[in-house]
Design a protein around this motif. Structure first.
Motif, mmCIF file in Angstrom:
data_model
loop_
_atom_site.group_PDB
_atom_site.id
_atom_site.type_symbol
_atom_site.label_atom_id
_atom_site.label_comp_id
_atom_site.label_asym_id
_atom_site.label_seq_id
_atom_site.Cartn_x
_atom_site.Cartn_y
_atom_site.Cartn_z
ATOM 1 N N ARG A 187 11.604 3.819 1.619
ATOM 2 C CA ARG A 187 12.049 2.689 1.017
ATOM 3 C C ARG A 187 13.191 2.033 0.545
ATOM 4 N NH1 ARG A 187 6.292 1.086 0.335
ATOM 5 N NH2 ARG A 187 4.894 2.708 1.056
ATOM 6 N N ASP A 256 11.056 -2.507 -2.012
ATOM 7 C CA ASP A 256 9.109 -1.744 -1.853
ATOM 8 C C ASP A 256 8.440 -1.746 -0.671
ATOM 9 O OD1 ASP A 256 8.740 -4.575 -3.603
ATOM 10 O OD2 ASP A 256 6.620 -3.200 -3.118
ATOM 11 N N ASN A 257 9.399 -2.792 -0.273
ATOM 12 C CA ASN A 257 7.657 -3.334 1.167
ATOM 13 C C ASN A 257 9.240 -3.359 2.730
ATOM 14 O OD1 ASN A 257 5.576 -3.292 0.921
ATOM 15 N ND2 ASN A 257 5.366 -5.785 0.217
ATOM 16 N N ASP A 266 3.538 -2.511 6.041
ATOM 17 C CA ASP A 266 2.491 -3.114 4.779
ATOM 18 C C ASP A 266 2.582 -5.250 4.305
ATOM 19 O OD1 ASP A 266 1.210 -3.310 2.974
ATOM 20 O OD2 ASP A 266 3.188 -2.439 1.598
HETATM 21 MG MG MG Z 1 4.342 -2.102 -0.299
#
Ligand code: MG
Ligand code: AMP
Length: 476
Positions: A187, A256-257, A266
């Motif tokens: 990520r 983080d996604n 996600d």
């Molecule tokens: Mg996530």
């Protein structure tokens, strides 16, 4: 161990593992009291060269419910900006990288878990995934994939027989473990963590790895780092445009996604919009509407802006900014093409022949949908349902037979005129109808629809409506 289980005999490649222990923790999977296979993705099996007929339910359960005979299982380390605030307490808290495998297209793919137990990154949380959460991710990724959005898929979902407590679901609620199939689980936040730790050496090593595996065409270029960032900006802009055109609101666009391959993944509190409501916000905890539907392109761009910091160890700020400055243009051109496709048109041809009318049609379409707040998906589905050859010769015929549109027809005159003009440039109505079939789905998983398939599962373990909905999504 000799086994007939095809998943245990795949040629897993230790790509991430070969980077060394700075990037992950070795973890063990939870043991679950029960394993019921609820979903298997035979489409994905074919993508990795397996014949679905040769893969049994037991094979799925041994591999992706019991996690037999497979190690190491790697929980990745990462940080990230969550709702604009830097959070160093992240990382795979309920998942791990199960393995990496070449697809028949010769690209490398991850099997990543969700709900497979706690890890050093779980903090006080349980490491689990609710059954409803698993179902929601399957629906999102299948829907998006079949609408032509670059997305991860789900390979399997196994119900695991535990009772979970959640603030956003009636609890106790059922548990599951999912396996996700995606290009990569590296990520933006994986790089951000290394920047926070002041480890430019590890940033460089990771970036070389990312380029080597996910941007192999750049490998021998002298300015490969710069080209990598440029391409990531482009892929991310295109992804945002894809979401916007299909009416998808991801809801949690934290760094983080955000995948380093520009793929969407996600799916938590996401929603498809029901009407063209620019302020629609999918996550109830997004108090300031940061990730509202219409803000997604800017937020993707902001995330790319933040990524400049870790990459500044390797790339000049000016070079990155120059690439980032192209974001809007890439976003708008992709969005434009996608929206024209939803209208059944060949976008490039429209622009080449009559940019003015093309602009006009798009503006009128969007302002109509926004003003009336009629169903966003219903509008395009109605075009698909009604489209016929008369539309090319007589603007007044466009949607004239539609009951759904009857109350709006009086104000649609200029829109009909513009649409008819562009339809005339199309060779025949069949190609228009074909595009509508591909890009204007009859079935869209709005929230009420998801609730409508979850309710019978929750009430009487009736999975039929869920499987039927999946079938519709897979044949849009
Ligand atoms: Mg996530
Ligand atoms: P998400 O919002 O799903 O992207 O997750 C954000 C962070 O919270 C990630 O580090 C997850 O691993 C972690 N996380 C979310 N739910 C759980 C859970 N039930 N148990 C452990 N960690 C979790």
């Amino acid at each position: 161990m000799t086994t007939a289980n095809p998943f245990l005999n795949l040629d897993y490649e230790p790509a991430l593992e070969s980077l060394g222990d700075d990037y992950f923790d070795r973890v063990v999977a939870a043991e679950f009291p029960q394993h019921i296979l609820r979903f298997r993705n035979d489409d994905v099996l074919q993508q990795i060269g397996l014949d679905p007929h040769q893969v049994s339910e037991t094979d799925f359960i041994e591999a992706f419910g019991q996690f037999q005979a497979r190690e190491p299982l790697l929980a990745q380390r990462y940080h990230g900006y969550q709702f604009g605030e830097y959070n160093p307490w992240l990382g795979d808290g309920r998942g791990f990288l199960y393995g990496q495998i070449r697809g028949v297209d010769n690209e490398l793919y991850d099997f990543g878990t969700k709900g497979s137990g706690t890890t050093p990154h779980s903090r006080s949380a349980d490491g689990r995934l609710t059954l409803k959460g698993g179902i929601r991710e399957i629906l999102a990724s299948e829907a998006l994939h079949h609408l032509g959005v670059r997305t991860s898929r789900c390979l399997s979902l196994i119900e695991t027989g535990e009772a979970l407590w959640r603030g956003d679901e009636p609890s106790p609620t059922r548990s599951s473990v999912m396996v996700r199939f995606s290009k990569s689980h590296i990520r933006f936040g994986t790089f951000e963590r290394l920047y926070a730790l002041k480890r430019p050496d590890l940033i460089q090593k990771l970036l070389n790895h990312v380029i080597e595996i996910y941007y192999p065409h750049l490998n021998n270029q002298t300015d490969k780092y710069r080209q990598f960032y440029t391409e990531l900006v482009k892929r991310t802009a295109e992804l945002a445009a894809q979401w916007m055109s299909v009416g998808f609101c991801h809801a949690v666009l934290n760094t983080d996604n955000m995948s380093i391959t520009g793929e969407s993944f996600d799916y938590g509190p996401y929603a498809f919009i029901e009407t063209l409501d620019l302020n629609f916000t999918a996550a109830y905890f997004d108090y300031f509407k940061r990730y509202r539907y219409s803000n997604q392109p800017s937020m993707c761009k902001w995330n790319l802006e933040m990524l400049k910091r870790p990459l500044s160890a390797i790339l000049s700020e000016e070079d990155m900014q120059e690439s980032l400055d192209n974001f809007d243009q890439w976003y708008h051109s992709t969005y434009r093409q996608r929206m024209l496709q939803k209208l059944g048109l060949n976008g490039e041809q429209c622009d080449a022949i009559d940019t003015h009318t093309t602009d006009q049609l798009l503006t009128l379409t969007l302002s109509f949908l926004q003003k009336t707040q009629m169903g966003y998906h219903a509008f395009f589905a109605e075009l698909r349902l009604q489209c016929n050859d008369l539309w090319r010769t007589d603007a007044g015929h466009i949607l004239a037979e539609s009951q759904l549109m009857a109350e709006y027809l009086a104000e649609l005159g200029p829109w009909q005129q513009a649409y008819a003009k562009l339809l005339q440039h199309e060779e025949n109505i069949e190609t228009v109808q074909q595009r509508l079939q591909t890009y204007a789905p009859y079935t869209v998983i709005t929230r009420p629809q998801i609730e409508a398939v979850w309710a019978p599962i929750a009430a009487e373990d009736n999975w039929q409506p869920f499987y039927e909905l999946l079938k519709d999504l897979q044949n849009p």
